[in-house]
Design an enzyme around this catalytic site. Structure first.
Site, PDB file in Angstrom:
ATOM      1  N   THR A 150       0.865  -1.186   0.000  1.00  0.00           N
ATOM      2  CA  THR A 150       0.000   0.000   0.000  1.00  0.00           C
ATOM      3  C   THR A 150       0.900   1.234   0.000  1.00  0.00           C
ATOM      4  OG1 THR A 150      -0.246  -0.230   2.412  1.00  0.00           O
ATOM      5  CG2 THR A 150      -2.033  -1.071   1.031  1.00  0.00           C
ATOM      6  N   LYS A 172       4.297  -7.006   3.911  1.00  0.00           N
ATOM      7  CA  LYS A 172       4.038  -5.601   3.626  1.00  0.00           C
ATOM      8  C   LYS A 172       3.825  -4.893   4.954  1.00  0.00           C
ATOM      9  CE  LYS A 172       0.729  -3.394   3.347  1.00  0.00           C
ATOM     10  NZ  LYS A 172       0.082  -2.335   4.202  1.00  0.00           N
ATOM     11  N   THR A 183      -0.282  -1.102   8.929  1.00  0.00           N
ATOM     12  CA  THR A 183      -0.989  -2.400   8.641  1.00  0.00           C
ATOM     13  C   THR A 183       0.026  -3.349   8.040  1.00  0.00           C
ATOM     14  OG1 THR A 183      -3.145  -1.712   8.503  1.00  0.00           O
ATOM     15  CG2 THR A 183      -2.339  -2.844   6.547  1.00  0.00           C
ATOM     16  N   GLU A 263       6.793   4.856   7.163  1.00  0.00           N
ATOM     17  CA  GLU A 263       6.310   6.061   6.494  1.00  0.00           C
ATOM     18  C   GLU A 263       7.036   7.317   6.980  1.00  0.00           C
ATOM     19  OE1 GLU A 263       1.745   4.457   5.787  1.00  0.00           O
ATOM     20  OE2 GLU A 263       2.195   5.774   7.482  1.00  0.00           O
ATOM     21  N   ASN A 382       0.273  10.871   6.664  1.00  0.00           N
ATOM     22  CA  ASN A 382      -0.876  10.316   7.351  1.00  0.00           C
ATOM     23  C   ASN A 382      -2.009  11.315   7.517  1.00  0.00           C
ATOM     24  OD1 ASN A 382      -0.384   7.385   8.407  1.00  0.00           O
ATOM     25  ND2 ASN A 382       1.582   8.444   8.540  1.00  0.00           N
ATOM     26  N   SER A 387      -7.331  10.947   1.413  1.00  0.00           N
ATOM     27  CA  SER A 387      -7.760  11.945   0.419  1.00  0.00           C
ATOM     28  C   SER A 387      -7.307  11.551  -0.979  1.00  0.00           C
ATOM     29  CB  SER A 387      -7.193  13.307   0.777  1.00  0.00           C
ATOM     30  OG  SER A 387      -5.787  13.292   0.772  1.00  0.00           O
TER      31      SER A 387
END
Length: 387
Positions: A150, A172, A183, A263, A382, A387
């Protein structure tokens, strides 16, 4: 190769139009046997996704012959429609593979609360496309690794060779990395001949020492699943000790890959607590520091603010005397016996890999937690995720 290196496994990853960003988003991994022994560990988040509820239930008998995974939608908090979508996914895979639906693990990852008819049809169409492309070669393994991503920037894979058998995996995860499980989705395959109870014991030890010790951002996912399938196709009844050791090493490798792709991170931080009274207390101390936003922002700013480390330690119930604690950062002892030691300007925090060592002087136990700094990029990514 990774998940298709062990004998008896085929895989495929296809694009079914689920992800807004495009690319592969439905994956099927099949165990052709002769054994169908399986085990899995799931998130401990009480707000679990529909695929977790399904997979937890169907694995009660320790048997599974296939895993279907999708990215681009978590299928979590999608009501009766989501539960039905999970069951339809298992039914579609079972029909195409000539299995029972109860032998199909289902996993999803993506935005919580997303799941409509377009999503459902994308998953079901993707399953059909993936089954048609199943293969046991390197390309198939790579497509499967790519199809579960993702916000990840790279695929995560690992392979270990045992005595007469092998273990392969894809994973992942780049956000919501905190136990139970970091996740995060992981599929592990092996051609060792082991019973489901043996797989379960080995997997729980491996996740305890790996994924449960990745705490990148303190956020626990609703969808975490680590599934282990054994085909027995090597004909080797693996030594349980060797198998567990290799599985631990493989999962720790994947955990470090998850940490490195977190991230927005600019530092990969290993927080090690030594001199603890128990291993659990060492974990608790390291985790408390890893979850301190003050500490994480200091590391982002290359500031060796060790006072924030001690402040986080003090929030735990671990046994220690504050005036006996030592703290080192990247090899420089900045705090000795609860007082300043080396000048902080001698600490170089510019490398991405950062090590924090805490000595409680309260026992012999040691444990490490893998975390990351808190950056502007993490906040931006995040804040705009849906969006």
């Amino acid at each position: 190769m990774t998940i298709t290196t062990p004998k008896g496994f085929r895989a495929a990853g296809v694009a079914a139009g689920i992800k807004k960003s495009g690319g592969r988003d439905v994956v099927v991994v099949v165990n052709d046997g002769p054994s169908a022994a399986a085990a899995a560990v799931f998130t401990s988040n009480r707000c679990e996704a529909h695929p977790v509820t399904w997979s937890r239930r169907i694995l009660e008998d320790g048997v599974a012959s296939a895993v279907v995974l999708n990215s681009g939608g978590a299928n979590c908090f999608t009501g009766a429609f989501g539960a039905e979508t999970t069951e339809l996914t298992a039914n579609r895979a079972a029909e195409l593979l000539q299995l029972q639906p109860s032998d199909v693990i289902v996993c999803s990852t993506g935005l919580i609360g997303s799941g409509d008819e377009k999503f459902r049809q994308g998953v079901l169409t993707g399953v059909k496309l993936a089954v048609a492309e199943l293969a046991d070669d390197e390309t198939a393994a790579q497509h499967a690794a790519d199809g579960i991503l993702t916000t990840d920037s790279v695929a995560k894979t690992a392979l270990r060779e045992g005595t007469g058998y092998s273990i392969g995996a894809i994973a992942k995860g780049a956000g919501m990395l905190a136990p139970g499980l970091a996740t995060m989705l992981v599929v592990i395959t092996t051609d060792a001949d082991l019973e489901s109870a043996q797989l379960d014991t080995a997997l729980r030890e491996a996740t305890r020492l790996s994924f449960d010790r990745v705490d990148s951002d303190g956020a626990m996912s609703t969808n975490d699943t680590v599934a282990l399938l054994a085909s027995g196709a090597s004909g080797t009844a693996a030594d349980e000790g060797e198998f567990t050791s290799l599985l631990v090493d493989l999962c720790q490798d994947l955990a470090r890959q998850l940490q490195a792709d977190a991230e927005g991170a600019s530092h990969d931080i290993t927080i090690t607590t030594t001199g603890a009274a128990t291993e659990d207390e060492a974990v608790a101390v390291s985790r408390a520091v890893s979850r301190s936003n003050l500490f994480k922002t200091a590391i982002f700013g290359n500031d060796p603010n060790w006072g924030r480390v001690l402040a986080a330690i003090g929030t735990t119930d671990a046994q220690f005397v504050p005036q006996q604690i030592d703290v080192s950062m990247n090899g420089v002892m900045v705090c000795r016996a609860g007082t300043p030691d080396a000048p902080v300007d001698t600490v170089d925090l510019t490398p991405r890999k950062t090590a924090v060592l805490i000595d409680l002087h309260a026992g012999d136990a040691t444990a490490s937690i893998l975390t990351n700094d808190l950056t502007h990029d993490y906040v931006h990514e995040n804040s705009a995720y849906s969006s």
